[in-house]
Structure formats: structure tokens, C-alpha cells
Write a protein that holds these residues in place. Structure first.
Motif, short mmCIF file in Angstrom:
data_model
loop_
_atom_site.label_atom_id
_atom_site.label_comp_id
_atom_site.label_asym_id
_atom_site.label_seq_id
_atom_site.Cartn_x
_atom_site.Cartn_y
_atom_site.Cartn_z
N SER A 122 0.84 -1.20 0.00
CA SER A 122 0.00 0.00 0.00
C SER A 122 0.87 1.25 0.00
O SER A 122 1.91 1.30 0.68
CB SER A 122 -0.91 0.02 1.23
OG SER A 122 -1.88 -1.00 1.14
N PHE A 123 0.42 2.25 -0.76
CA PHE A 123 1.11 3.53 -0.83
C PHE A 123 0.15 4.65 -0.42
O PHE A 123 -1.06 4.45 -0.34
CB PHE A 123 1.61 3.79 -2.26
CG PHE A 123 2.71 2.88 -2.69
CD1 PHE A 123 4.03 3.19 -2.43
CD2 PHE A 123 2.43 1.71 -3.38
CE1 PHE A 123 5.06 2.35 -2.83
CE2 PHE A 123 3.44 0.86 -3.79
CZ PHE A 123 4.77 1.18 -3.52
N LYS A 124 0.72 5.80 -0.16
CA LYS A 124 -0.07 6.98 0.17
C LYS A 124 0.62 8.23 -0.35
O LYS A 124 1.79 8.19 -0.76
CB LYS A 124 -0.27 7.08 1.69
CG LYS A 124 1.02 7.32 2.47
CD LYS A 124 0.73 7.47 3.96
CE LYS A 124 2.03 7.72 4.75
NZ LYS A 124 1.76 7.92 6.18
N LEU A 125 -0.10 9.34 -0.34
CA LEU A 125 0.47 10.64 -0.64
C LEU A 125 0.68 11.40 0.67
O LEU A 125 0.14 11.04 1.72
CB LEU A 125 -0.45 11.44 -1.56
CG LEU A 125 -0.78 10.82 -2.93
CD1 LEU A 125 -1.68 11.76 -3.73
CD2 LEU A 125 0.48 10.51 -3.71
N GLU A 126 1.44 12.49 0.59
CA GLU A 126 1.64 13.33 1.78
C GLU A 126 0.31 13.95 2.21
O GLU A 126 -0.56 14.23 1.38
CB GLU A 126 2.66 14.43 1.47
CG GLU A 126 4.06 13.94 1.17
CD GLU A 126 4.78 13.40 2.40
OE1 GLU A 126 4.23 13.53 3.51
OE2 GLU A 126 5.90 12.87 2.25
N ASP A 127 0.17 14.19 3.51
CA ASP A 127 -1.09 14.70 4.04
C ASP A 127 -1.49 16.05 3.43
O ASP A 127 -2.66 16.28 3.14
CB ASP A 127 -1.00 14.85 5.57
CG ASP A 127 -0.94 13.49 6.27
OD1 ASP A 127 -1.25 12.47 5.62
OD2 ASP A 127 -0.59 13.46 7.47
N ASP A 128 -0.51 16.95 3.24
CA ASP A 128 -0.86 18.26 2.69
C ASP A 128 -1.31 18.16 1.24
O ASP A 128 -2.16 18.94 0.77
CB ASP A 128 0.31 19.24 2.83
CG ASP A 128 1.54 18.82 2.04
OD1 ASP A 128 1.76 17.61 1.87
OD2 ASP A 128 2.31 19.70 1.61
N VAL A 129 -0.78 17.16 0.51
CA VAL A 129 -1.21 16.94 -0.87
C VAL A 129 -2.65 16.43 -0.89
O VAL A 129 -3.48 16.89 -1.69
CB VAL A 129 -0.27 15.95 -1.58
CG1 VAL A 129 -0.79 15.60 -2.97
CG2 VAL A 129 1.14 16.52 -1.66
N ILE A 130 -2.95 15.49 -0.01
CA ILE A 130 -4.31 14.95 0.08
C ILE A 130 -5.31 16.06 0.41
O ILE A 130 -6.38 16.16 -0.21
CB ILE A 130 -4.38 13.83 1.13
CG1 ILE A 130 -3.58 12.61 0.66
CG2 ILE A 130 -5.83 13.43 1.43
CD1 ILE A 130 -3.43 11.52 1.70
N GLU A 131 -4.98 16.90 1.37
CA GLU A 131 -5.88 17.99 1.75
C GLU A 131 -6.11 18.96 0.60
O GLU A 131 -7.24 19.42 0.38
CB GLU A 131 -5.32 18.73 2.97
CG GLU A 131 -5.36 17.89 4.25
CD GLU A 131 -4.78 18.64 5.44
OE1 GLU A 131 -4.22 19.74 5.23
OE2 GLU A 131 -4.88 18.13 6.57
N LEU A 132 -5.06 19.27 -0.15
CA LEU A 132 -5.20 20.18 -1.29
C LEU A 132 -6.08 19.57 -2.36
O LEU A 132 -6.94 20.25 -2.95
CB LEU A 132 -3.81 20.50 -1.86
CG LEU A 132 -3.78 21.43 -3.08
CD1 LEU A 132 -4.39 22.79 -2.76
CD2 LEU A 132 -2.33 21.59 -3.58
N LEU A 133 -5.93 18.28 -2.63
CA LEU A 133 -6.75 17.61 -3.64
C LEU A 133 -8.22 17.57 -3.22
O LEU A 133 -9.12 17.84 -4.03
CB LEU A 133 -6.22 16.19 -3.88
CG LEU A 133 -4.85 16.09 -4.54
CD1 LEU A 133 -4.34 14.66 -4.50
CD2 LEU A 133 -4.90 16.59 -5.97
N ILE A 134 -8.48 17.24 -1.97
CA ILE A 134 -9.86 17.21 -1.48
C ILE A 134 -10.47 18.61 -1.54
O ILE A 134 -11.60 18.79 -2.03
CB ILE A 134 -9.91 16.67 -0.04
CG1 ILE A 134 -9.54 15.18 0.00
CG2 ILE A 134 -11.30 16.88 0.58
CD1 ILE A 134 -9.39 14.62 1.40
N ALA A 135 -9.73 19.60 -1.09
CA ALA A 135 -10.26 20.96 -1.02
C ALA A 135 -10.58 21.52 -2.41
O ALA A 135 -11.61 22.17 -2.61
CB ALA A 135 -9.27 21.87 -0.31
#
Length: 517
Positions: A125-138
């Protein structure tokens, strides 16, 4: 099928990067609620909003939408994004845009190297950085929220499946804003309809991603748990699951997806290869004509009777932007049509006015459709891609050849493993065939795969006035644009009176739905 789209006869296509922006989608949805649906493009919204904020956010719409995210869910994500990127009055014209963070995967367990498997099935499993995830959601939330504001019409969001990393996060943000439907093309979307249902319950999900040079038995997924974002505040109430429409070109994939072991799509967009943007490649080996364009044949024509027999609603796209073509689609059993090109040149679209004007000028001067729009192999995805032939854009060989190859956005990057070291450990790379050739080759690429590959990320952003500024021979210039339309320009010719006048969404809808009952 969900009732959301049951009576929709006209879907405005999701186009490029911000061409089908919230203004265009909103205008379409408001024309005839229940009959028309507007679509926003979900591609590169993080980069779009970061750049809009650096331009001073004219009209204040981006800030207003980000504030709505914060107010609705009692979070501070929108405020943090504003504080990070907003420039009062806009950046100086000669200043470069500050970059949005590039999407780079990392293993959820933190490891940086990956041993060769021992023969057993291995899932990572992989993930992105938290700030990237928040920017994409927003930004997914913001674009849909603006498109839906103040009216009851239907708003959809369009994704390219080939752009794997941001998809589930932007989709979740769009669902938080109440998006009515999701349209996904450029690849097989198996599993994504079920994933939408899971996200509606804020459940943890995984989405398969592609890694080159994997070993047999290896499985790689991008993991996302909505409960872990913003302290779980987004997850207080269940969301409405949007309708899911898969973009396909032939009946074979329709039949496969209809029999999905997880969940079939709610509907299909049957897209002919004359549609704008990315297209499925011709069936069989790639053969090109004397101008270098892929040759399509009888095997590339969909069997509409076979699709109708599947029993799942569908819309026809690619040359269907007129009243007679709508009637033809309805007679074939379709629910309606999707039209893109004719909306891309409407005044409400996000296309930079100078490119709309250049296209209309070409039509006024008698340039034939076949000379104005070519089917190319420019895209780093490997899919065929429609390109408008305009001076001073990446379509021109001299502009392409003089441009320094750079990959500074990375939406279409490939991911894979470097060769294992002596201990059998591998590290990850990200590369783009349109980026620097030497870098591509160092990352296990073959030089011939870079032939004709042109940067779509920078080009499509420039098409909507958000191009990066760079220095060339001591002079500051904007990245050259790339413009895409479909092969059929009859609707544009009709509404613009052969390029002599501008037209609006209202004119397009009236033209296509004039005879619809």
C-alpha cells in the motif's frame, strides 16, 4: 440506474484542464434543469487553484469556495491553502508561479526500498503526503461547490483514469460538495463504482495503481481513509453516492463492466474516436496515414444494438453536438448525447479568449476541419490525442523543438521500479516520456518512446491562461499552449456563422435541444 440522470438528454463534456470549469458547467446545468448536465474537469485542479490564488483570485471565488469547505465541516484546510498561496493583487507578470506540491507516492509503512518477492503474492500500500491529500480534497470540493451554487441543476465531474494518484481524493472532495455524477475515461474503471459507494460512507478504500517492472504476484494500491483527514470531521454524515458513468469506445468493455464482480456503472458514455481530447487507439497495430495520424477503421465503430441489449443507460459522444444527431442517438436507444467541442468555444468556457478567436478566425478563412484538428500521438499516456493546429502553440513543430523539455507538474508521470541492486532491493522512480530524454532513459525508458511526446500538463494550463512563466534567451515568455477539440466542427461553424460571431451556452443548448421532447 440512479434517478439523478434519468432524464438528462444533453451532457456537456469534461474537457482539458479548466476548459470545462465551474462557470461553463453551471451555465449548462442552469439552462434546462433535468435535461442538461454540466461537467467540470477534475484534472489538475490542485495546480489550477494554486495558480488562481497567486493571480489574486479575481472575483474572490476560489477563496469563497475554500471558506465554504471550512464552514461546512468546521475545518481550517481552506484557510491554510489560502494563507499558503494567495497573493493580494496577484503576482507580478514576470514572476513564476509557485508550484503545487508534486504527487509522489510513498509506502504506508515508510520503507524506501522494496525487495524482490519470494514467490508469494505480495500486496503493498502507498499513500500521498497529508498536505497533498488535503489540497486535492479541497480543490475538488471548491470546483463542484461553485458549479452547484444557487441552482438545482445536475453537475458532474470528469476524470482521466490514467491520472491515477489524485483521483480518489479529488473524487471525495467533489462528493463532499454534492456532485451528482462521476465520468471516468482513459482506461478501465473496474472497481471504481463500488469505491464511490464506499466513499459515500467515509469508509477506508484502496485503489489499484500501475507500477512498471513489477514482478509476477505483486499488487500495488493507493490507500485512503477519510476518517484520518481533518480529525474525521468530513465523516460526520453519510454522503449521497453520485451516478457513475464510464467512458468507453466499444461494446466489449461495456459487456465486461456490466458484469462486474463488484458493481457495474450506472451508465456509459459511448465515445467515438472523433471526440476531442484523448481517444482510444485504433484496434490492432498502430497504422498511420501520410500526415502521421492514426488510421481508424470498421473495428473501431461501436455496435450500438449490442450496447442497447446490455440494458444499462448510455449517451453517445463524438460528433453528436447537434439536434439531428441527438435525434439519431435517441432513435438508437441512447438516453441522450454528450457534447464537448461546441461548448469549448462558447464564451463561458475556460479556454483563453485568444485561442477561441484564433480558431474562429481559421473557420472564417475557410480552413477545413481536417486541416484544423489532427489526431496525434503527442500524449505521454500513449492514447491518441486531438490537437488544434495553431501557430505559436505546441502543435507547431518549431515550437515543440525549441521548447526545453521539462517535467515540473507530473500529472502524467509513469511510476515503476529501478533495477534491483546486489541485495535484490529496488527503489521507485517517476518519469514522463515528454520530460528530459536523458532522465527518461536513466529510469529504464527507451528513447523511441519519447518521440513526438509533448508536454500536456504545461500546454493545457497555458490554454486556459494559467501557463508558467519561464526565461528563454533572456526573455520572459509563457509556456506554449496546446489546444484540443474534436474532429467535427459543424456545430461551431453553425453557431458562429462560420467564425464570424461569438456564441454562448444558451445558444448551444437551444441548438441541440430544439427538437427534443
Amino acid at each position: 440506474m440512479t434517478k439523478l440522470l434519468e432524464h438528462i438528454k444533453l451532457i456537456q463534456g469534461g474537457m482539458g484542464v479548466y476548459v470545462s470549469n465551474w462557470r461553463l458547467a453551471k451555465a449548462v446545468a442552469m439552462q434546462r434543469p433535468g435535461e442538461t448536465a454540466g461537467t467540470v474537469s477534475g484534472t489538475a485542479l490542485d495546480v489550477v487553484y494554486v495558480r488562481l490564488l497567486q493571480l489574486g483570485d479575481p472575483g474572490g471565488h476560489a477563496r469563497r469556495a475554500l471558506q465554504a469547505l471550512d464552514d461546512t465541516f468546521d475545518v481550517a484546510i481552506g484557510r491554510d491553502i489560502r494563507d499558503r498561496y494567495f497573493i493580494e493583487g496577484g503576482k507580478p507578470p514576470d514572476a513564476r508561479f509557485r508550484s503545487a506540491p508534486m504527487q509522489i507516492i510513498k509506502a504506508t509503512d515508510g520503507r524506501r526500498s522494496f525487495p524482490l518477492p519470494d514467490g508469494a503474492t505480495a500486496a503493498t500500500s502507498f499513500k500521498l503526503e497529508d498536505d497533498v491529500i488535503e489540497l486535492l480534497i479541497a480543490t475538488g470540493f471548491a470546483e463542484v461547490w461553485l458549479a452547484k451554487e444557487g441552482h438545482p441543476g445536475r453537475i458532474l465531474i470528469n476524470f482521466l483514469h490514467k491520472i491515477e494518484l489524485p483521483l480518489i481524493y479529488v473524487l471525495y472532495g467533489a462528493m463532499l460538495a454534492g456532485v451528482d455524477g462521476v465520468v471516468i475515461g482513459a482506461g478501465n474503471p473496474e472497481g471504481l463504482p463500488a469505491l464511490c459507494r464506499q466513499l459515500a460512507q467515509h469508509a477506508a478504500v484502496t485503489h489499484k495503481i500501475s507500477l512498471l517492472y513489477r514482478e509476477t504476484g505483486e499488487d500495488f494500491k493507493l490507500a485512503f481513509d477519510p476518517q484520518q483527514v481533518a480529525g474525521g470531521r468530513f465523516a460526520a454524515q453519510p454522503l449521497a453516492a453520485p451516478a457513475f458513468l464510464a467512458v468507453v469506445s466499444l461494446e466489449e468493455l461495456v459487456k465486461v463492466l456490466a458484469e462486474s464482480e463488484s458493481l457495474p456503472p450506472d451508465g456509459f458514455i459511448i465515445e467515438h474516436h472523433t471526440a476531442g481530447g484523448h481517444n482510444a487507439n485504433p484496434a490492432g497495430p498502430m497504422v498511420k496515414d501520410a500526415t502521421g495520424q492514426p488510421i481508424y477503421g470498421a473495428r473501431d465503430e461501436a455496435d450500438l444494438a449490442a450496447i442497447l441489449a446490455v440494458g444499462i443507460p448510455f449517451w453517445l459522444a463524438g460528433g453528436y453536438g447537434s439536434g439531428p444527431k441527438l435525434q439519431e442517438a435517441l432513435a438508437a436507444g441512447a438516453n441522450g448525447v454528450q457534447a464537448g467541442t461546441v461548448f469549448a468555444l462558447a464564451e463561458e468556457s475556460g479556454m483563453k479568449p485568444e485561442y477561441r478567436s484564433a480558431i474562429l478566425e481559421a473557420l472564417k478563412n475557410g480552413v477545413a476541419d481536417a486541416d484544423l484538428v489532427h489526431t496525434t500521438t503527442f500524449s505521454p499516456t500513449g492514447f491518441a490525442f486531438k490537437v488544434v493546429q495553431l501557430q505559436d502553440t505546441v502543435s507547431a513543430d518549431d515550437i515543440y523543438e525549441s521548447r526545453r523539455r521539462v517535467c515540473d507538474i507530473g500529472m502524467l508521470q509513469q511510476r515503476g521500479f529501478n533495477k534491483p541492486d546486489e541485495q535484490g532491493d529496488r527503489t521507485l522512480f517517476q518519469r514522463c516520456p515528454a520530460g528530459p530524454i536523458e532522465t527518461y532513459i536513466k529510469k529504464r525508458g527507451l528513447e523511441h518512446n519519447t518521440d513526438e511526446r509533448r508536454c500536456l500538463c504545461n500546454g493545457l494550463l497555458s490554454c486556459v491562461g494559467l501557463g508558467q512563466v519561464k526565461e528563454v534567451r533572456g526573455e520572459l515568455v509563457e509556456e506554449p499552449a496546446i489546444v484540443t477539440l474534436g474532429n467535427h466542427l459543424d456545430g461551431v461553424r453553425r453557431l458562429s456563422r462560420q467564425g464570424q460571431t461569438r456564441y454562448y451556452v444558451e445558444d448551444v443548448v437551444a441548438d441541440i435541444l430544439a427538437d427534443a421532447s
